[in-house]
Motif scaffolding. Structure first.
Motif, short mmCIF file in Angstrom:
data_model
loop_
_atom_site.label_atom_id
_atom_site.label_comp_id
_atom_site.label_asym_id
_atom_site.label_seq_id
_atom_site.Cartn_x
_atom_site.Cartn_y
_atom_site.Cartn_z
N ASN A 1 0.83 -1.21 0.00
CA ASN A 1 0.00 0.00 0.00
C ASN A 1 0.87 1.25 0.00
O ASN A 1 0.56 2.23 -0.68
CB ASN A 1 -0.92 0.01 1.23
CG ASN A 1 -1.90 -1.15 1.23
OD1 ASN A 1 -2.18 -1.75 0.20
ND2 ASN A 1 -2.41 -1.48 2.41
N CYS A 2 1.94 1.23 0.79
CA CYS A 2 2.77 2.43 0.92
C CYS A 2 3.58 2.72 -0.35
O CYS A 2 3.89 3.87 -0.63
CB CYS A 2 3.72 2.31 2.10
SG CYS A 2 2.90 2.43 3.69
N VAL A 3 3.97 1.68 -1.09
CA VAL A 3 4.73 1.95 -2.31
C VAL A 3 3.80 2.21 -3.49
O VAL A 3 4.26 2.59 -4.56
CB VAL A 3 5.72 0.81 -2.67
CG1 VAL A 3 6.79 0.70 -1.62
CG2 VAL A 3 5.01 -0.51 -2.87
N GLY A 4 2.50 1.97 -3.30
CA GLY A 4 1.55 2.29 -4.37
C GLY A 4 1.58 1.30 -5.52
O GLY A 4 1.62 1.69 -6.68
#
Lengths: 736, 217
Positions: free
Chosen positions: A154-157
């Motif tokens: 989620n954080c790296v997209g």
């Protein structure tokens, strides 16, 4: 407890014979630094000591292949000037120790393999296996792995588009966490890890180097996990997805600006593996000044710097002329970049620390001279040569109740609880999100799309490794074809036990043969992969589990097909090969009868390619409204799952197995539940030439699932079936 | 209309936001977090992601970035500003929108296609009317908007609550999904309208919201 006078090489996992080979190559005794580097590069994880010879059996070439195995990831041409890079990798051992960080860094590592090829990561899939869902340990590992995958992805997209979760007692101590990533690039801008150009510089960029993961590759990936061994906890690497996100953008900008000669990620065995691989591929020599590596801790030994597995680091070869531009791009992304070495003439990897040589090793010795051991497979006597006698299995009193029982079984039940914790939208390409047979991703801004599926079947592989592994390949390809794509290539992750003992040599040899036969039957290559051996614990090896990631191509994203029925009045058909479903190795056998035994049917290799082509052609021509592969729980479960968008069904299934329960719930056939509008049936029949295509019923709006087979009738409400399917995982995890 | 789409190092949805702006008829302009030059844009879109990593609290550092200084001035001058997800969090942290965002009450990241109820017609909801339900994906771990009961009542009375969740997806006060400032030119929401601009991906209801930043908020 270690015996203090055990020689260093043995404590590092090298045999006396391997030490002799090292001494031969060096012409002297190695020092401690060199021994540490050898022990990691000659581990199973980096050197494929027990699997390299076997892997040669797999087909790796084809018209779409731009890069086969050997680079950071495989790459195929998908048309319109676009290519996709993909690979699956295991992070089993770290995840069994610390599931959140183990799974998170598994995602981070596989993403770096993708953008090292110059590809923008656009999708991940995850194949997870744990012990029984009733086990608190299994639930804790499951929860931690899902949170870790979500946190990082989620954080790296990067969008998650699918995967699988399996619960089986054989994975209780040794869970499996396999992560697959896919990236897209211009077919013309493929990046390589091959170092070139004497005088060029080695630039290390990304996170600082610390002590995390020292020895991880050899300690965690190549030895059995002993129960309750807390001493290995510090070896698990810690990930930071924000740093990775900057690393992705920075790397892609460096590639787009043409500033790099080569690019390589730092994974297992850190700098040792990355730099020797780069030198080996380019047939050049490297000099590394380890004192120049930016550290998180001040008192690290040279060997620790060399083998540290600190996450989020990349190594690039850069010409001196481009260095300033590289540094400027890295600075813009706030990514530290340091020149740590250069390419020199010769054939050695020379490491210095404050000008003193600490290691001097011939590159070819490290990379190419790693010992390769042939296995001695012995067929385990427990393997059945014949299928079970169904007479030993009482038929259910109420087949409707059995259907609900199977829908609620943890391995069949909805995994929405899992993928609701993942970003499935980022990138604006998720045409079919998780929960269908395959995820479909548009290669935005192009109209082209890919479909991807990640599948394994440890139970069937345990009963018959050749058939089990072959059927895993066929299932992954069928899933992709159900989504409307032409299967193009696969990546594989081979999760097995210790190759030096017991059943594992036989299982490995046969499973690779099965995968090879299935790939040949489908005419698709294996372009990348990973081997995870030593998945053992006190109770013996895990069920042998080859996991197959298949990628397929759709000319237009609008051709994508979902698993669920679309329109009341549509005709329901079953498109199938000539294999007859059996109880052997099925979910029905396990969940209802509590057994796993017999011999699964030989998969339909000869018709597999035709079956996939019919599905992809039908999708392209707009003939197919829905398609869903019959897998766990057989054709009855597949028909029921196809109603989960709210429509009903009435169908009559042929009793091909001569037992209604086995015809309904048996597995092993290549069978797909297809629906189409009545006017398309004839066109579909023409496409199904050489296959069985049976018109079995109609999609209804009656809210019921009615399936007849012989004298048996299942009649359950769609709402009840959906409820049974939906509740198992969230209810179990609420009681974590 | 030129719409500036802000990129922080940890922004994930900037490419999608730019694409959505273009699909809705605007021209997307990339704005870099380290610059206070808004390039004469007519509107600003702060997309989702994790700005500077959000290790501390979502948006807590981003509010101090050079670009946010410029955006505050732009908003004060009446320029339209749309914040989505992390963009919403940043706008709340910067004091440009009321309330704060807290961790979801169920403690998990949550990604789903959510039904949102339009609270009142506005430039941010296009042709939709009060009471209409629109479908827009959401994906967040810290998306529970919070305000005190008194503050919520004031915001409701002032017509600043524009969207509510049809179901309680994250524990937000009053099920609030999106709020605007008193002037109506700054709007923030947790759901992602940029992921709902094409039928192929699932919904086109997000076009109305993206178009809000084009029509001047």
């Amino acid at each position: 407890m270690q015996v203090v006078d055990t020689p260093l090489h043995r404590r590092l996992g090298l045999t006396d014979g391997e030490l002799a080979r090292i001494c031969d190559d060096l012409g002297r005794e190695p020092n401690g630094f060199e021994l540490a580097v050898y022990s990691l590069l000659w581990s199973e994880h980096c050197g494929y000591k027990h699997s390299a010879l076997l892997l040669r059996r797999l087909p790796t070439t084809g018209p779409r292949v731009l890069q086969g195995p050997g680079e950071n990831a495989g790459v195929i041409d998908v048309g319109d000037g676009l290519a996709v890079a993909f690979k699956v990798e295991s992070h089993n051992h770290p995840s069994a120790v610390e599931p959140f960080q183990g799974a998170a860094t598994g995602v981070g590592g596989i993403l770096r393999d993708i953008f090292a090829m110059g590809a923008r990561p656009i999708a991940t899939l995850d194949s997870l296996r744990f012990g029984d869902l009733a086990s608190p340990r299994a639930r804790r590992l499951f929860d931690g792995a899902v949170r870790g995958i979500g946190h990082y992805g989620n954080c790296v997209g990067v969008a998650n588009i699918g995967g699988e979760v399996v619960f089986e007692p054989g994975y209780e101590q040794n869970c499996l966490v396999n992560a697959m990533a896919i990236g897209v690039l211009d077919a013309s801008s493929l990046q390589s890890a091959s170092a070139a150009g004497v005088g060029n510089l080695v630039v290390l960029y990304g996170a600082r180097t610390g002590r995390d993961g020292i020895g991880g590759a050899s300690v965690l990936a190549s030895q059995d996990i002993d129960q309750g061994d807390g001493s290995k906890r510090p070896s698990v690497q810690i990930g930071d997805p924000f740093t990775e996100k900057k690393l992705i953008e920075c790397s892609l900008e460096l590639v787009a600006r043409g500033l790099l000669v080569s690019l390589q990620d730092l994974g297992a065995a850190g700098l040792a593996s990355a730099t020797s691989e780069m030198a080996s591929k380019g047939a050049v020599a490297l000099e590394l000044a380890l004192d120049r590596v930016p550290l998180r801790e001040t008192d690290m030994e040279p060997f620790e710097i060399m083998v540290s597995e600190s996450q989020e680091r990349m190594a690039a070869v850069v010409t001196p002329e481009q260095l300033a531009a590289v540094e400027e791009t890295c600075a813009r992304w706030e990514v530290p970049a340091t020149v740590i070495g250069r390419i020199v003439s010769g054939d050695r990897l020379v490491c210095t620390y404050h000008d003193a040589v600490v290691g001097d090793i011939p590159v070819a010795s490290l990379v190419d001279n790693c010992p390769r051991y042939p296995l001695t497979p012995v067929r385990p006597e427990r393997l059945a040569t014949e299928p079970v006698d169904p007479a030993a299995y009482p038929a259910p009193a109420d087949h409707g109740a059995t259907l609900l029982q199977l829908l609620a079984a943890p391995n069949v039940a909805s995994k929405e609880w899992v993928w609701r914790q993942y970003d499935t939208y980022v990138g604006s390409g998720s045409v079919v999100r998780p929960g269908s047979d395959a995820g479909v991703l548009r290669l935005t801004p192009s109209d082209r799309a890919i479909a991807a599926s990640l599948d394994g079947n440890g139970r069937r592989t345990w009963l018959d490794p050749l058939r089990g592994a072959a059927s895993a390949v066929l299932e992954a390809a069928r899933n992709v074809a159900c989504a409307g794509a032409e299967p193009a290539a696969v990546t594989n992750c081979l999760n097995f036990g210790n190759p030096e003992r017991g059943e594992t040599p036989y299982m490995l040899v046969e499973a690779i043969e099965g995968m090879a036969q299935a790939c040949e039957a489908l005419a698709i290559p294996v372009v990348s992969g990973n081997v995870s051996l030593y998945n053992e614990h006190g109770g013996g090896p895990i069920p042998p589990t080859p996991v197959i990631g298949c990628v397929g191509v759709l000319e237009s994203a609008s051709h994508a097909v979902r698993a669920t029925f679309r329109q009341p009045g549509d005709v329901v058909l079953i498109l199938a090969d000539d294999v007859i479903a059996a109880i052997d190795g099925s979910e029905y056998q396990r969940t209802v009868h509590g057994r796993t035994e017999g011999r699964p049917p030989a998969p339909g290799l000869s018709q597999a390619a035709r079956l996939c082509r019919a599905l992809a052609d039908g999708a392209r021509r707009g003939l197919i409204a829905s398609a869903h592969d019959a897998a766990d729980g057989g054709v009855a479960v597949a028909i029921a799952e196809a109603t989960f968008d709210g429509l009903g069904v009435e169908a009559t299934i042929a009793d091909a197995a001569g037992r209604a329960d086995i015809s309904l719930f048996g597995e092993g056939a290549g069978a797909v539940v297809v629906s189409c509008s009545p006017e398309h049936v004839d066109a579909l029949r023409a496409l199904a030439d050489g296959l069985a295509l049976a018109e079995v019923g109609r999609v209804t709006d009656g809210g019921r699932i009615v399936i007849r087979c012989g004298a048996t009738t299942i009649d359950v409400a769609v709402a009840d079936a959906r409820f049974a399917h939906a509740r198992t995982i969230p209810d179990a995890m609420a009681a974590l | 209309m030129r719409v500036g789409v802000v990129t922080f190092p940890g922004t994930c949805d900037d490419r999608d936001a730019r694409r959505a702006v273009e699909l809705c008829g605007g021209v997307a302009v990339t704005l870099w977090h380290g610059s206070n030059d808004l390039d004469d844009v007519d509107g600003v879109f702060l997309p989702g992601g994790f700005s500077y990593g959000d290790h501390l609290r979502c948006g807590a550092l981003a509010r101090f970035s050079p670009v946010m200084g410029a955006i505050s001035a732009f908003a004060a001058a009446g320029g339209p500003v749309l914040g989505v997800c992390n963009g919403f969090q940043v706008l709340c942290e910067a004091g440009l929108l009321p309330g704060v965002l807290r961790a979801n009450h169920h403690g998990r990241f949550n990604c789903l296609e959510a039904d949102l109820v339009v609270e009142r017609a506005s430039a941010w909801t296009g042709a939709f009317s009060a009471g209409d339900t629109i479908r827009v994906p959401l994906k967040h771990g810290e998306g529970a908007w919070y305000a005190s009961d008194d503050d919520l009542r004031e915001l409701e009375a002032a017509g600043q609550v524009l969207l509510r969740y049809a179901d309680d997806v994250n524990g937000a006060t009053g099920r609030v999904a999106g709020v605007c400032n008193a002037e109506g030119n700054v709007f923030g929401l947790m759901p992602h309208p940029e992921h709902a601009v094409e039928a192929l991906i699932g919904s086109t209801d997000g076009r109305a919201i993206v178009s809000g930043v084009l029509s001047g908020g």
